[in-house]
Design a protein around this motif. Structure first.
Motif, PDB file in Angstrom:
ATOM      1  N   ASP A 155      -1.851   6.520  -4.372  1.00  0.00           N
ATOM      2  CA  ASP A 155      -2.880   6.114  -3.426  1.00  0.00           C
ATOM      3  C   ASP A 155      -3.455   4.792  -3.916  1.00  0.00           C
ATOM      4  O   ASP A 155      -4.411   4.774  -4.692  1.00  0.00           O
ATOM      5  CB  ASP A 155      -3.968   7.184  -3.334  1.00  0.00           C
ATOM      6  CG  ASP A 155      -4.908   6.935  -2.165  1.00  0.00           C
ATOM      7  OD1 ASP A 155      -4.680   5.970  -1.392  1.00  0.00           O
ATOM      8  OD2 ASP A 155      -5.874   7.708  -2.027  1.00  0.00           O
ATOM      9  N   PHE A 156      -2.811   3.709  -3.512  1.00  0.00           N
ATOM     10  CA  PHE A 156      -3.278   2.396  -3.953  1.00  0.00           C
ATOM     11  C   PHE A 156      -2.910   1.324  -2.945  1.00  0.00           C
ATOM     12  O   PHE A 156      -2.033   1.506  -2.109  1.00  0.00           O
ATOM     13  CB  PHE A 156      -2.717   2.036  -5.336  1.00  0.00           C
ATOM     14  CG  PHE A 156      -1.231   1.831  -5.360  1.00  0.00           C
ATOM     15  CD1 PHE A 156      -0.682   0.573  -5.100  1.00  0.00           C
ATOM     16  CD2 PHE A 156      -0.365   2.867  -5.634  1.00  0.00           C
ATOM     17  CE1 PHE A 156       0.689   0.368  -5.111  1.00  0.00           C
ATOM     18  CE2 PHE A 156       1.012   2.682  -5.655  1.00  0.00           C
ATOM     19  CZ  PHE A 156       1.535   1.423  -5.388  1.00  0.00           C
ATOM     20  N   SER A 171       0.846  -1.187   0.000  1.00  0.00           N
ATOM     21  CA  SER A 171       0.000   0.000   0.000  1.00  0.00           C
ATOM     22  C   SER A 171       0.882   1.237   0.000  1.00  0.00           C
ATOM     23  O   SER A 171       1.932   1.257   0.656  1.00  0.00           O
ATOM     24  CB  SER A 171      -0.885  -0.018   1.248  1.00  0.00           C
ATOM     25  OG  SER A 171      -1.700   1.116   1.295  1.00  0.00           O
ATOM     26  N   GLU A 202      -7.597   0.063 -12.009  1.00  0.00           N
ATOM     27  CA  GLU A 202      -8.264   0.615 -10.847  1.00  0.00           C
ATOM     28  C   GLU A 202      -8.754  -0.503  -9.943  1.00  0.00           C
ATOM     29  O   GLU A 202      -8.592  -1.686 -10.261  1.00  0.00           O
ATOM     30  CB  GLU A 202      -9.424   1.504 -11.284  1.00  0.00           C
ATOM     31  CG  GLU A 202      -8.951   2.706 -12.079  1.00  0.00           C
ATOM     32  CD  GLU A 202     -10.040   3.734 -12.303  1.00  0.00           C
ATOM     33  OE1 GLU A 202      -9.682   4.918 -12.287  1.00  0.00           O
ATOM     34  OE2 GLU A 202     -11.211   3.378 -12.483  1.00  0.00           O
ATOM     35  N   LYS A 203      -9.381  -0.114  -8.848  1.00  0.00           N
ATOM     36  CA  LYS A 203      -9.904  -1.068  -7.876  1.00  0.00           C
ATOM     37  C   LYS A 203     -10.656  -2.194  -8.583  1.00  0.00           C
ATOM     38  O   LYS A 203     -11.539  -1.953  -9.392  1.00  0.00           O
ATOM     39  CB  LYS A 203     -10.837  -0.357  -6.904  1.00  0.00           C
ATOM     40  CG  LYS A 203     -11.438  -1.263  -5.863  1.00  0.00           C
ATOM     41  CD  LYS A 203     -12.345  -0.491  -4.935  1.00  0.00           C
ATOM     42  CE  LYS A 203     -12.943  -1.433  -3.900  1.00  0.00           C
ATOM     43  NZ  LYS A 203     -13.768  -0.697  -2.942  1.00  0.00           N
ATOM     44  N   ASP A 214      -7.430  -1.425  -4.115  1.00  0.00           N
ATOM     45  CA  ASP A 214      -7.946  -0.065  -3.998  1.00  0.00           C
ATOM     46  C   ASP A 214      -7.024   0.869  -4.770  1.00  0.00           C
ATOM     47  O   ASP A 214      -5.852   0.555  -5.007  1.00  0.00           O
ATOM     48  CB  ASP A 214      -7.996   0.342  -2.522  1.00  0.00           C
ATOM     49  CG  ASP A 214      -9.062   1.390  -2.236  1.00  0.00           C
ATOM     50  OD1 ASP A 214      -9.826   1.745  -3.161  1.00  0.00           O
ATOM     51  OD2 ASP A 214      -9.132   1.856  -1.090  1.00  0.00           O
ATOM     52  N   GLY A 215      -7.542   2.024  -5.160  1.00  0.00           N
ATOM     53  CA  GLY A 215      -6.737   3.022  -5.849  1.00  0.00           C
ATOM     54  C   GLY A 215      -6.503   2.673  -7.302  1.00  0.00           C
ATOM     55  O   GLY A 215      -7.265   1.904  -7.895  1.00  0.00           O
ATOM     56  N   LYS A 216      -5.420   3.254  -7.863  1.00  0.00           N
ATOM     57  CA  LYS A 216      -5.134   3.020  -9.268  1.00  0.00           C
ATOM     58  C   LYS A 216      -3.670   3.296  -9.600  1.00  0.00           C
ATOM     59  O   LYS A 216      -2.945   3.900  -8.825  1.00  0.00           O
ATOM     60  CB  LYS A 216      -6.051   3.850 -10.160  1.00  0.00           C
ATOM     61  CG  LYS A 216      -6.040   5.344  -9.892  1.00  0.00           C
ATOM     62  CD  LYS A 216      -7.131   6.032 -10.699  1.00  0.00           C
ATOM     63  CE  LYS A 216      -7.300   7.481 -10.269  1.00  0.00           C
ATOM     64  NZ  LYS A 216      -8.370   8.131 -11.010  1.00  0.00           N
ATOM     65  N   LYS A 275       0.417   5.575   0.143  1.00  0.00           N
ATOM     66  CA  LYS A 275      -0.480   6.715   0.316  1.00  0.00           C
ATOM     67  C   LYS A 275       0.247   8.016  -0.007  1.00  0.00           C
ATOM     68  O   LYS A 275       1.477   8.087   0.056  1.00  0.00           O
ATOM     69  CB  LYS A 275      -1.005   6.767   1.764  1.00  0.00           C
ATOM     70  CG  LYS A 275      -1.846   5.574   2.144  1.00  0.00           C
ATOM     71  CD  LYS A 275      -3.154   5.614   1.399  1.00  0.00           C
ATOM     72  CE  LYS A 275      -4.066   4.480   1.772  1.00  0.00           C
ATOM     73  NZ  LYS A 275      -5.210   4.375   0.899  1.00  0.00           N
TER      74      LYS A 275
END
Length: 184
Positions: A148-149, A76, A126-127, A107-109, A78
């Protein structure tokens, strides 16, 4: 929404595909697996590795049966990460792998750029999207200036992610993540 932009040259407008089935067919033609997964249960906003893996257990087991992965993890990133620029730079240069690269976006991309047969395929994942880049395919990845993923990474080799960099400046010739997602 997932999107595929196919460039025949850096100075030409791309052919843009937004229909999931058409994206899947276009990528399948160059040996790239592209799927959409659904979680078996809702995930908390701060879901850790165990929760994520359990939520996607059926899909993970099906894929593992196909490829016999030695390991997987959840990564992850952020926007507030102090090393985000360093992490982004690591993947921005064109490279290959001796093994295929499989990523599932929890989540995110992010954008995978695949350089195949003189074309560049920019795949906005993407998600819910899973992408598998075959071994030996030249590519790069851009997570943007404010990443952000959350992704599941799958590995069939003990060393995990090992890039063989080509030294080509090609990645600088195409729109980056921030440019591609301005309208997404």
């Amino acid at each position: 929404m997932s999107r595929l932009s196919v460039y025949s040259a850096p100075d030409k407008a791309p052919r843009v595909i937004e229909n999931f089935d058409e994206i899947t067919a276009e990528l399948e033609a160059i040996g790239v697996q592209f799927e959409r997964w659904q979680a078996d249960r809702p995930l908390s906003d701060d879901a850790g590795q165990e929760e994520v893996i359990e939520a996607y257990r059926d899909s993970i087991d099906k894929l593992n049966k196909q490829y016999s992965f030695q390991s997987l993890d959840v990564v992850s990133l952020k926007p507030d990460n102090p090393k985000k620029t360093e992490f982004r730079q690591k993947f921005l240069s064109e490279h290959t792998h001796d093994d295929f690269e499989v990523r599932f976006f929890v989540d995110g991309k992010g954008v995978f750029y695949l350089h195949v047969d003189g074309k560049v395929y920019a795949v906005l994942c993407e998600k819910g999207d899973l992408i598998s880049v075959p071994a030996g395919v030249t590519h790069w990845f851009d997570m943007g200036t404010n990443p952000d993923f959350k992704c599941i990474r799958f590995f069939t080799i003990p060393d995990g992610w090992v890039g063989n960099f080509t030294g080509s400046p090609i990645a600088k010739q195409y729109p980056d993540y921030d440019q591609l997602t301005v309208s997404a």
